[in-house]
Motif scaffolding. Structure first.
Motif, PDB file in Angstrom:
ATOM      1  N   ALA A  23       0.834  -1.203   0.000  1.00  0.00           N
ATOM      2  CA  ALA A  23       0.000   0.000   0.000  1.00  0.00           C
ATOM      3  C   ALA A  23       0.869   1.253   0.000  1.00  0.00           C
ATOM      4  O   ALA A  23       0.607   2.203  -0.743  1.00  0.00           O
ATOM      5  CB  ALA A  23      -0.938  -0.009   1.210  1.00  0.00           C
ATOM      6  N   ASN A  24       1.908   1.248   0.816  1.00  0.00           N
ATOM      7  CA  ASN A  24       2.805   2.403   0.861  1.00  0.00           C
ATOM      8  C   ASN A  24       3.534   2.612  -0.461  1.00  0.00           C
ATOM      9  O   ASN A  24       3.694   3.743  -0.916  1.00  0.00           O
ATOM     10  CB  ASN A  24       3.799   2.254   2.012  1.00  0.00           C
ATOM     11  N   LYS A  26       2.533   1.717  -3.440  1.00  0.00           N
ATOM     12  CA  LYS A  26       1.572   2.192  -4.443  1.00  0.00           C
ATOM     13  C   LYS A  26       1.276   3.676  -4.222  1.00  0.00           C
ATOM     14  O   LYS A  26       1.137   4.441  -5.172  1.00  0.00           O
ATOM     15  CB  LYS A  26       0.311   1.347  -4.427  1.00  0.00           C
ATOM     16  N   GLU A  27       1.187   4.078  -2.945  1.00  0.00           N
ATOM     17  CA  GLU A  27       0.933   5.483  -2.651  1.00  0.00           C
ATOM     18  C   GLU A  27       2.066   6.367  -3.182  1.00  0.00           C
ATOM     19  O   GLU A  27       1.807   7.375  -3.845  1.00  0.00           O
ATOM     20  CB  GLU A  27       0.776   5.702  -1.145  1.00  0.00           C
ATOM     21  N   LYS A  30       2.046   6.723  -6.984  1.00  0.00           N
ATOM     22  CA  LYS A  30       0.964   7.534  -7.556  1.00  0.00           C
ATOM     23  C   LYS A  30       0.995   8.990  -7.109  1.00  0.00           C
ATOM     24  O   LYS A  30       0.508   9.863  -7.825  1.00  0.00           O
ATOM     25  CB  LYS A  30      -0.389   6.916  -7.209  1.00  0.00           C
ATOM     26  N   THR A  31       1.535   9.246  -5.918  1.00  0.00           N
ATOM     27  CA  THR A  31       1.450  10.606  -5.382  1.00  0.00           C
ATOM     28  C   THR A  31       2.796  11.281  -5.159  1.00  0.00           C
ATOM     29  O   THR A  31       2.849  12.501  -5.013  1.00  0.00           O
ATOM     30  CB  THR A  31       0.699  10.623  -4.027  1.00  0.00           C
ATOM     31  N   GLN A 108      -4.677   0.450   3.778  1.00  0.00           N
ATOM     32  CA  GLN A 108      -4.344  -0.634   2.858  1.00  0.00           C
ATOM     33  C   GLN A 108      -5.454  -0.848   1.830  1.00  0.00           C
ATOM     34  O   GLN A 108      -5.176  -1.031   0.642  1.00  0.00           O
ATOM     35  CB  GLN A 108      -4.081  -1.928   3.636  1.00  0.00           C
ATOM     36  N   TRP A 111      -5.306   1.854  -1.021  1.00  0.00           N
ATOM     37  CA  TRP A 111      -4.259   1.728  -2.028  1.00  0.00           C
ATOM     38  C   TRP A 111      -4.211   0.370  -2.709  1.00  0.00           C
ATOM     39  O   TRP A 111      -3.621   0.234  -3.783  1.00  0.00           O
ATOM     40  CB  TRP A 111      -2.904   2.086  -1.422  1.00  0.00           C
TER      41      TRP A 111
END
Length: 117
Positions: A23-24, A26-27, A30-31, A108, A111
């Motif tokens: 999740a981290n 992917k964050e 994307k950001t 979680q 993301w």
């Protein structure tokens, strides 16, 4: 990313065995941002679980972070990897960290929702 393979590539793509790490990752992809807790966990996973050179992880983050600061980034990576002035072993228990900081799984799920379907 063509220089990465196996576990390193999964770490970058956010497809490791650890949903909290995924999740981290992917964050940030994307950001361009990740919480400090996330940064500590993914750095620990990179250095301790994947046994990769912390400098490669630090350089990768340098290329992505919108709030990049040389001292914070490289210092965090050194700290998590156990090098420098405080060489204690900091192998984060990722599952415990996820339970403590994302007990309800909201982060979680946000993301990782694309991988749930």
């Amino acid at each position: 990313m063509e220089n990465f393979r196996g576990g390193e590539k999964k770490w970058i793509e956010g497809t490791t065995k650890e949903p909290f790490v995924n999740a981290n990752m992917k964050e940030i992809a994307k950001t361009g941002w990740m919480s400090n807790r996330g940064r500590q966990n993914v750095a620990s996973f990179w250095a301790k679980e994947l046994e990769q050179d912390w400098r490669i992880g630090a350089a990768y983050f340098e290329s992505l972070l919108i709030d990049y600061d040389v001292h914070s980034n490289w210092g965090n990576w050194m700290y998590q990897s156990g090098v420098g002035n405080d060489p204690r072993d900091r192998n984060f228990n990722i599952k415990r960290q996820a339970e403590m900081y994302d007990a309800n799984g909201k982060f979680q799920n946000l993301w990782l929702q694309e991988t749930l379907f």
